[in-house]
Write a protein that holds these residues in place. Structure first.
Motif, short mmCIF file in Angstrom:
data_model
loop_
_atom_site.label_atom_id
_atom_site.label_comp_id
_atom_site.label_asym_id
_atom_site.label_seq_id
_atom_site.Cartn_x
_atom_site.Cartn_y
_atom_site.Cartn_z
N TYR A 24 0.75 -1.14 -0.03
CA TYR A 24 0.10 -0.04 0.01
C TYR A 24 0.70 1.27 -0.01
CZ TYR A 24 -4.04 -2.70 0.97
OH TYR A 24 -5.11 -3.88 0.80
N VAL A 25 1.98 1.26 0.72
CA VAL A 25 2.82 2.46 0.80
C VAL A 25 3.35 2.46 -0.56
CG1 VAL A 25 4.91 3.28 1.90
CG2 VAL A 25 3.34 2.50 3.25
N ALA A 26 4.01 1.56 -1.16
CA ALA A 26 4.63 1.69 -2.52
C ALA A 26 3.28 2.37 -3.24
CB ALA A 26 5.08 0.25 -3.04
N GLN A 27 2.39 1.70 -3.50
CA GLN A 27 1.37 2.53 -4.36
C GLN A 27 1.06 3.75 -4.04
OE1 GLN A 27 -2.14 -0.09 -5.39
NE2 GLN A 27 -1.20 -1.69 -4.05
N SER A 28 0.82 4.22 -2.90
CA SER A 28 0.73 5.70 -2.40
C SER A 28 1.75 6.61 -2.96
CB SER A 28 0.75 5.72 -1.10
OG SER A 28 0.36 7.15 -0.61
N LEU A 29 3.09 5.85 -3.08
CA LEU A 29 4.30 6.72 -3.44
C LEU A 29 4.49 6.86 -5.04
CD1 LEU A 29 6.92 5.76 -0.66
CD2 LEU A 29 5.51 7.91 -0.65
N LEU A 30 4.19 5.80 -5.69
CA LEU A 30 4.23 5.65 -7.08
C LEU A 30 3.22 6.73 -7.68
CD1 LEU A 30 4.34 1.58 -7.67
CD2 LEU A 30 6.10 3.59 -7.95
N VAL A 31 1.99 6.71 -7.11
CA VAL A 31 1.04 7.60 -7.59
C VAL A 31 1.51 9.05 -7.60
CG1 VAL A 31 -0.46 8.02 -5.68
CG2 VAL A 31 -1.33 7.98 -8.09
N ARG A 32 2.50 9.32 -6.65
CA ARG A 32 3.02 10.81 -6.23
C ARG A 32 4.24 11.11 -7.29
NH1 ARG A 32 0.10 9.80 -1.45
NH2 ARG A 32 -0.36 11.92 -0.46
N GLY A 33 4.84 9.85 -7.95
CA GLY A 33 5.76 10.04 -9.01
C GLY A 33 7.03 9.80 -8.42
N PHE A 44 11.48 -10.31 -4.38
CA PHE A 44 10.57 -11.20 -5.40
C PHE A 44 9.11 -11.04 -5.27
CE2 PHE A 44 11.84 -14.32 -2.62
CZ PHE A 44 10.66 -15.08 -2.47
N LYS A 45 8.97 -10.95 -3.80
CA LYS A 45 7.52 -10.89 -3.46
C LYS A 45 6.82 -9.54 -3.75
CE LYS A 45 8.06 -13.71 0.91
NZ LYS A 45 7.75 -13.63 2.42
N ALA A 46 7.40 -8.59 -4.19
CA ALA A 46 6.90 -7.32 -4.84
C ALA A 46 6.55 -7.32 -6.19
CB ALA A 46 7.53 -6.17 -4.21
N GLN A 47 6.79 -8.43 -6.90
CA GLN A 47 6.65 -8.33 -8.41
C GLN A 47 5.35 -7.78 -8.91
OE1 GLN A 47 8.97 -9.11 -10.44
NE2 GLN A 47 10.59 -9.85 -9.11
N ASP A 48 4.25 -8.11 -8.14
CA ASP A 48 3.07 -7.33 -8.63
C ASP A 48 3.01 -5.91 -8.68
OD1 ASP A 48 3.32 -7.33 -5.58
OD2 ASP A 48 0.98 -7.59 -5.45
N LEU A 49 3.92 -5.21 -8.09
CA LEU A 49 4.14 -3.83 -8.19
C LEU A 49 4.41 -3.39 -9.51
CD1 LEU A 49 5.23 -2.87 -4.68
CD2 LEU A 49 2.99 -2.26 -5.60
N LYS A 50 5.30 -4.05 -10.32
CA LYS A 50 5.86 -3.85 -11.57
C LYS A 50 4.77 -3.19 -12.61
CE LYS A 50 10.21 -6.22 -11.27
NZ LYS A 50 11.17 -7.25 -12.03
N PRO A 51 3.63 -3.56 -12.63
CA PRO A 51 2.57 -3.02 -13.69
C PRO A 51 2.41 -1.62 -13.35
CG PRO A 51 2.22 -5.28 -13.21
CD PRO A 51 3.26 -4.93 -12.15
N LEU A 52 2.45 -1.18 -11.98
CA LEU A 52 1.87 -0.09 -11.45
C LEU A 52 2.81 0.84 -11.76
CD1 LEU A 52 0.14 -1.34 -8.25
CD2 LEU A 52 -0.69 -1.25 -10.65
N ALA A 53 4.02 0.66 -12.07
CA ALA A 53 5.35 2.02 -11.97
C ALA A 53 5.43 2.00 -13.56
CB ALA A 53 6.40 1.26 -11.30
N ASN A 54 6.05 3.25 -13.58
CA ASN A 54 6.53 3.48 -15.11
C ASN A 54 8.18 2.76 -15.35
OD1 ASN A 54 4.42 5.20 -15.73
ND2 ASN A 54 4.92 6.79 -14.41
N LEU A 55 8.45 3.09 -16.40
CA LEU A 55 9.71 2.68 -16.68
C LEU A 55 10.80 3.28 -15.64
CD1 LEU A 55 11.65 0.76 -18.62
CD2 LEU A 55 11.89 2.58 -20.05
#
Length: 321
Positions: A24-33, A44-55
């Motif tokens: 949840y923290v990662a998603q909150s920060l990703l949306v802030r750029g 490796f447990k955080a692989q599902d975050l990759k589609p939510l991040a830009n290159l």
């Protein structure tokens, strides 16, 4: 939608970010750029975050926080730091106390702008409970090394895919009669998204929140028996709950192989609510969301016939009640 933020383009290192709150923290920060470096024993447990991040926005890094070289590598170039490391087994004072202190000291020397340390309600360096003592030592060490760090103390965190509501949801689905440990213990359950938002705001504004401790709890206090009753009602099931005396609960928790340790039982019995005088969500400008806003939807998977039988089952319960 992207959020305009002082964190845009900044590198944030999240230690222990593969745990439940970390997602949840990662998603909150990703949306802030923000650019995120997620440092964990098991990245490796955080692989599902990759589609939510830009290159180039997300980096997964193996890290053992008890090794200084690992921590130094994870901090390299970072402007902001979040520590989410938590555990219920192992050397808890070392993992949640000494290691975060060393982490904060290295961050301070490297000129990190803001540091958020996520602790827990009930943290106490003099506690006889290993978990509470580890968290308490961590707070002291972090603030001693990085005086402008922000300490966040959440209550028990809930979310759609948590191990709390879903554990009880599965048991209530299967068992017509269920024992309840610590039935009168009061909990101020807090939504994972709200905790993540608190982390992001504290990172964004160290001039406002640095050096302060915030206790994070939801808008209502519920006893364990009330939580069980609400879950059953959301499933459209009529269940009986047995109040287990404290002596029996303690003996059960002391047995090997049980789902609840002695420390977890002791913490549960003490409850988890925000102290009346503590800084909290209001001081961060956040209105926390109640459990009731989500529970009916999340319990669909446990209802008989799922969403198709939900209305009929609730109607039967109202008639019988």
């Amino acid at each position: 939608m992207p959020i305009s933020s002082p964190l845009t383009g900044q590198l944030v290192t999240i230690f222990g970010g593969t745990g439940y709150i970390g997602n949840y923290v990662a998603q909150s920060l990703l949306v802030r750029g923000a650019r995120i470096r997620l440092a964990s024993r098991a990245p490796f447990k955080a692989q599902d975050l990759k589609p939510l991040a830009n290159l180039g926005q997300l980096q997964l890094m193996p890290c053992d926080i008890t090794h200084e070289a690992h921590v130094a590598a994870a901090l390299d170039g970072a402007s902001h730091v979040v520590n989410l490391v938590g555990a219920f087994d192992g050397d808890l004072v070392k993992l949640m106390g000494e290691a975060p202190g060393a982490m904060a000291q290295m961050a301070q020397k490297r000129g990190v702008k803001s540091f958020v340390h996520v602790s827990a309600i009930g943290a106490d360096p003099s506690s006889a409970i290993d978990y509470a003592r580890g968290k308490g030592v961590g707070e002291l060490r972090v603030l001693g090394a990085f005086p402008t760090a922000t300490v966040l103390r959440p209550s028990i965190v809930f979310g759609k895919d948590d191990n709390f509501l879903n554990m009880f949801g599965g048991m209530i689905e299967m068992l017509p009669v269920l024992p309840v440990f610590g039935p009168d213990a009061k909990l101020q359950l807090v939504y994972a998204d709200d905790v993540a938002e608190a982390v992001a705001i504290a990172l964004e504004h160290p001039e406002r929140h640095g050096g302060h401790t915030y206790e994070l709890g939801g808008p209502e206090q519920l006893s364990m028996i009330e939580i069980h009753e609400r879950i059953a009602a959301a499933q459209g099931r009529k269940r009986s709950f047995l109040r287990v005396p404290d002596g029996i609960s303690a003996a059960f928790a002391a047995m090997p192989g049980t789902p609840m340790s002695r420390d977890q039982w002791t913490l549960l019995k003490a409850g988890s609510t925000v102290a009346p005088s503590a800084r909290g969500f209001a001081d961060l400008g956040i209105a926390p969301k109640p459990l009731g806003l989500f529970l009916d939807k999340w319990m669909l998977r446990y209802r008989k016939h799922g969403r198709f039988g939900a209305a009929n089952e609730r109607a039967k319960l109202r008639k019988s009640g």
